[in-house]
Structure formats: C-alpha cells, structure tokens
Scaffold this motif. Structure first.
Motif, short mmCIF file in Angstrom:
data_model
loop_
_atom_site.label_atom_id
_atom_site.label_comp_id
_atom_site.label_asym_id
_atom_site.label_seq_id
_atom_site.Cartn_x
_atom_site.Cartn_y
_atom_site.Cartn_z
N ALA A 29 1.87 -14.62 -4.36
CA ALA A 29 1.37 -16.00 -4.35
C ALA A 29 0.20 -16.13 -3.39
CB ALA A 29 2.49 -16.97 -3.97
N TRP A 52 -2.88 -14.75 -5.04
CA TRP A 52 -3.43 -15.67 -6.04
C TRP A 52 -4.07 -16.89 -5.36
CZ3 TRP A 52 -4.88 -14.24 -10.52
CH2 TRP A 52 -4.22 -13.20 -11.18
N LEU A 53 -3.56 -17.29 -4.22
CA LEU A 53 -4.18 -18.39 -3.48
C LEU A 53 -5.57 -17.98 -2.99
CD1 LEU A 53 -3.89 -21.25 -2.36
CD2 LEU A 53 -2.87 -20.24 -0.31
N CYS A 62 -5.79 -18.38 -12.07
CA CYS A 62 -5.41 -18.14 -10.66
C CYS A 62 -4.42 -19.20 -10.18
CB CYS A 62 -6.65 -18.14 -9.76
SG CYS A 62 -7.74 -16.73 -10.02
N TYR A 117 -0.55 -18.58 -9.14
CA TYR A 117 -0.12 -18.97 -7.79
C TYR A 117 1.14 -19.84 -7.88
CZ TYR A 117 0.10 -21.71 -3.52
OH TYR A 117 0.55 -22.35 -2.39
N ASN A 124 4.89 -18.87 -6.55
CA ASN A 124 5.49 -19.75 -5.55
C ASN A 124 6.85 -20.26 -6.05
OD1 ASN A 124 4.66 -20.15 -2.98
ND2 ASN A 124 3.30 -21.84 -3.43
#
Length: 169
Positions: free
Chosen positions: A30, A33-34, A86, A90, A94
């Motif tokens: 996550a 991706w952040l 993205c 994310y 999460n």
C-alpha cells in the motif's frame, strides 16, 4: 488434556502470526502504491503546465490545433488512467492490510475471552462462533467503494443476552 490445550494455543498463535505477516506485506505494498500515486500526481501537474505553456502558435492551422489537442488529451487520459490504477491498488492493499490486522487481533484475543468465560460452554461456543465469523467473513473497512452496508445484528448484545438468560434460569 494439557497437551491438547497447548496444541490449540500454538495453532491460534501460528494463525495469528500468518495474518500479521499478511497485514505487514499489504502495508508495504500500500505504501508503494501511495508513492506511485504521488508520482503520478506530480507527472500530471508537470504535463498540464507544459501543455499550457506550449500552446500552438496563432498562425497554426485548424488541423495542427486539432492534432495538438487530440495528442494532449490522449496523453493526459493515459496518465489519469495510470493515476486511477495507483489509487485503486492503494485502496485494495489498505483494505487487505486492515482485514488481516483485524483477523490477527481476533485470534490474539480469542484465548483471553475463552479463559474469561470459565466453564460456561455456551459462552465459549459464542466466542468461538464470533471469532470464526470475524476471521472468515467479509469485513467493511471503508477503503473499497464496492462495500455494502450489511444488516447484521450486534453479536455482543446477543452474547450478553444469552449469558444473562442462563444466569436467570
């Protein structure tokens, strides 16, 4: 009996560790991706400002202006699509991180609640049922847009009513 109890505790502990490891793996993904989302936002800002500062000349033909516009729309659309991928990844990671952490917590506290119930088999069964439900059911985290509100009743109240009803009998 004591060997069986030790084996059960080791099994619960082992499964709790599995969920903890999965939660940590999804946390790292996550975060990746952040970062990718932030990079995509920076790329969008840079491209948009570049395109705004490099408009076609006043003496450009209509064909050149259309070609310029279509090319820029295609490029920005592709970058916005990459941004949406993205963000979606994310949120999914999460969600998985939160679910696995919740499962780990359920297993970690399971023994405490079973031991606190003493010899009451009904309470032990209720705790086992609720822990199993927590581990294997889909949970809402707020990270996925496809999550629907469930109409499940409050199980804690049902457990308390069951225990209170048994004590009154």
């Amino acid at each position: 009996s004591s060997v069986e109890s030790a084996a059960a505790k080791a099994g619960v502990s082992h499964h709790s560790t599995l969920f903890s490891n999965e939660s940590e793996k999804h946390r790292k993904q996550a975060n990746g991706w952040l970062i990718a989302t932030g990079v995509m936002l920076v790329i969008i800002v840079i491209l948009a400002s570049y395109f705004m500062n490099n408009l076609p000349n006043a003496d450009s033909t209509a064909t050149q202006i259309i070609q310029y516009s279509i090319a820029k729309i295609v490029i920005l659309s592709a970058v916005f699509y990459a941004l949406s991928v993205c963000v979606r990844n994310y949120r999914a990671h999460n969600h998985n991180k939160t679910i696995n952490k919740h499962r780990q917590n359920a297993l970690s506290t399971f023994e405490t609640f079973v031991n606190a119930s003493g010899a009451d088999e009904q309470t032990k069964n209720a705790v086992l049922l609720e822990a199993t439900h927590t581990i294997f059911s889909n949970q809402q985290t707020g990270f996925l847009s496809s999550e629907k509100d469930s109409d499940s009743s409050n199980k804690v109240i049902e457990i308390i009513k069951g225990v209170a009803g048994q004590n009154n009998s």
